[in-house]
Design a protein around this motif. Structure first.
Motif, PDB file in Angstrom:
ATOM      1  N   TYR A 289       0.829  -1.194   0.000  1.00 50.55           N
ATOM      2  CA  TYR A 289       0.000   0.000   0.000  1.00 50.55           C
ATOM      3  C   TYR A 289       0.870   1.253   0.000  1.00 50.55           C
ATOM      4  N   THR A 290       0.301   2.344  -0.530  1.00 45.73           N
ATOM      5  CA  THR A 290       0.920   3.664  -0.428  1.00 45.73           C
ATOM      6  C   THR A 290      -0.077   4.592   0.251  1.00 45.73           C
ATOM      7  N   TYR A 291       0.435   5.687   0.791  1.00 43.82           N
ATOM      8  CA  TYR A 291      -0.404   6.598   1.572  1.00 43.82           C
ATOM      9  C   TYR A 291      -0.285   8.025   1.032  1.00 43.82           C
ATOM     10  N   LYS A 292       0.819   8.675   1.315  1.00 39.36           N
ATOM     11  CA  LYS A 292       1.086  10.013   0.788  1.00 39.36           C
ATOM     12  C   LYS A 292       2.379   9.989  -0.030  1.00 39.36           C
ATOM     13  N   LYS A 293       2.632  11.092  -0.729  1.00 36.22           N
ATOM     14  CA  LYS A 293       3.791  11.136  -1.628  1.00 36.22           C
ATOM     15  C   LYS A 293       5.113  10.981  -0.878  1.00 36.22           C
ATOM     16  N   THR A 294       5.141  11.388   0.382  1.00 35.86           N
ATOM     17  CA  THR A 294       6.396  11.335   1.136  1.00 35.86           C
ATOM     18  C   THR A 294       6.233  10.647   2.488  1.00 35.86           C
ATOM     19  N   GLN A 295       5.187   9.855   2.651  1.00 32.57           N
ATOM     20  CA  GLN A 295       4.928   9.323   3.998  1.00 32.57           C
ATOM     21  C   GLN A 295       4.067   8.075   3.951  1.00 32.57           C
ATOM     22  N   LEU A 296       4.284   7.210   4.931  1.00 35.00           N
ATOM     23  CA  LEU A 296       3.383   6.123   5.264  1.00 35.00           C
ATOM     24  C   LEU A 296       2.853   6.388   6.675  1.00 35.00           C
TER      25      LEU A 296
END
Length: 464
Positions: free
Chosen positions: A251-258
């Motif tokens: 999964y991915t969340y934000k462009k620079t963050q999990l």
């Protein structure tokens, strides 16, 4: 539209997601020439529709080269998915002899060919990113007894909670970890240390407590562009049980963050990769690092970020998440890589969740399965009428024989949900999984609220 011919060295859903990304181009009329490990039905269809070609070459460089040579005048560039041909020099040979630019590092810079080399580079540029480790080489010892004595000395100094890794690639499956794969010194030695030592070299590393994540970096050889961070689920079964696999979901969340990451984790991950990239660029032409020179595996832990592996290609499944998030025309991205002018890639501000459906015997779930291997994705594909571009279905280890689609032996099909929240993306992915008609199984806890909360709580406790 400008016509472009693309050679794709393919194995699994990773390459299928790249074919899909290329086919979405609004600026280019793409013809596909696919050198495949197997008769992937999607790749067969896309090559046929584009009036290109598809050939089962396996991952043998000579056969891939022969296929590329047949179409050298029609191919504008190539891209390589699996690591084996990269390590074996597929780019070097095709570029040198056929003058077709290939998107992947040259064999010299395929860092995943040696875990020892990875540790040595990190020691040189950012030593705090390395765990405590020791390299054991078969050539150092006259007998197994000597090697075991040396092992015991290191364990006395550093403790027995270690990870045991072969020097050469094993897709994560050759790695043994204390508490997960062995719980006694006898098991460590007999089941992991000595078998790996017979292969030449083995590394013992301290077991690092923390949460894992990965970053893929795309490069034209001069610029290094990070893609959104990804969480991978390597274990076969729910609750992170069972053997390691190639990856059961992401999964991915934000462009620079999990969800479990601090901003400092992202910043340190970028810093580590940049230092490695600068080191690699010394005494070489920038284009030798074209492609994905660094696909970094990280662990956020109590004293910052540790690097647990470096690969030199897109991840699988991480590639599929990334392809779903790239806003730019992927053909343009690749052409700019080749021209040395790729200084930016735009990504959607969305979450993605990928779930893999796998064969009955995958991950040792069953010792044997003699039932039908026929598979039908029609009902899953019909969901695209409901979700449109927010659902991607990528065929992996699937084979077409006499007009019948069957499962192969590895990960069969991935479903990617794209949405504003992780849970919405997860529901899209799982709804597609439920619509697949075939003898397959999957993990049900990929990106679950419970798992994400546990990751956040674990990092909270560790950072105390």
């Amino acid at each position: 539209m400008k016509e472009v011919g693309i050679l794709i060295v393919s194995y699994g859903s990773r390459a299928a997601s790249m074919v899909d990304a290329f086919s979405r181009s609004d600026k280019y009329d793409v013809t596909f020439y696919i050198a495949d490990k197997q008769n992937n039905p999607y790749n067969l269809k896309m090559a046929k529709i584009s009036e290109g070609d598809h050939e089962v070459t396996g991952l043998d460089v000579n056969r891939i080269f022969g296929f590329a040579r047949k179409y050298r005048d029609e191919i504008d560039f190539g891209i390589v998915g699996p690591e084996g041909p990269i390590i074996d020099g597929v780019r070097d040979r095709i570029e040198n002899e056929l003058c077709i630019p290939i998107i992947c590092p040259t064999s010299k810079y395929a860092l995943e060919g040696s875990k020892v080399r990875q540790r040595e580079i990190i020691d040189k540029v950012h030593p705090s990113a390395n765990p405590e480790y020791k390299v054991f080489s078969k050539d150092q010892y006259q007998t197994e007894k000597e090697a075991i004595e040396d092992l015991n000395k290191w364990i006395e100094q550093n403790g027995i909670e270690v990870a045991v890794k072969p020097d050469t690639p094993a897709a994560g499956k050759g790695v043994g970890v204390w508490g997960d794969h062995f719980t006694t010194k006898k098991e460590l030695i007999e089941d992991w240390f000595l078998p790996n030592l017979k292969g030449g070299k083995v590394i013992l590393e301290e077991k690092v407590d923390g949460e894992e994540w990965s970053l893929q970096f795309i490069s034209d050889g001069t610029h290094l562009i990070p893609t959104p961070p990804v969480r991978d689920y390597k274990r076969a079964y729910d609750r992170d049980l069972g053997p390691n696999t190639g990856g059961m979901g992401t999964y991915t969340y934000k462009k620079t963050q999990l969800p479990f990451m601090d901003p400092e984790d992202w910043e340190e991950g970028i810093e580590i990769a940049k230092k490695i990239f600068i080191e690699l660029k010394k005494n070489t032409r920038p284009e030798n690092l074209r492609g994905v020179p660094l696909y970094m595996g990280y662990v956020s832990c109590k004293d910052g970020v540790k690097a647990f592996e470096i690969n030199s290609r897109f991840g699988d499944p991480e590639c599929q998440n990334t392809m779903a998030l790239i806003k730019d025309d992927f053909v343009d991205v690749c052409l700019k890589m080749i021209e040395g002018e790729l200084d930016e890639i735009k990504f959607k501000d969305k979450c993605t969740v990928l779930t893999y459906a796998v064969p009955m015997t995958y991950g040792n779930a069953r010792k044997e399965y003699t039932g039908t291997k026929k598979i039908n994705l029609q009902n899953a594909h019909r969901l695209k009428e409901k979700y449109g571009e927010n659902l991607r279905i990528h065929q992996g280890s699937m084979i077409e024989e006499n007009g019948v689609t069957k499962t192969g032996t590895s990960r069969t099909v991935s479903t990617v949900g794209i949405a504003d929240t992780i849970q919405e993306a997860r529901e899209i992915s799982l709804e597609a999984i439920r619509r697949i008609d075939g003898a397959l199984w999957n993990r049900w806890d990929i990106a679950s609220k419970e798992h994400i909360q546990e990751s956040k709580q674990n990092m909270k406790e560790i950072r105390k």
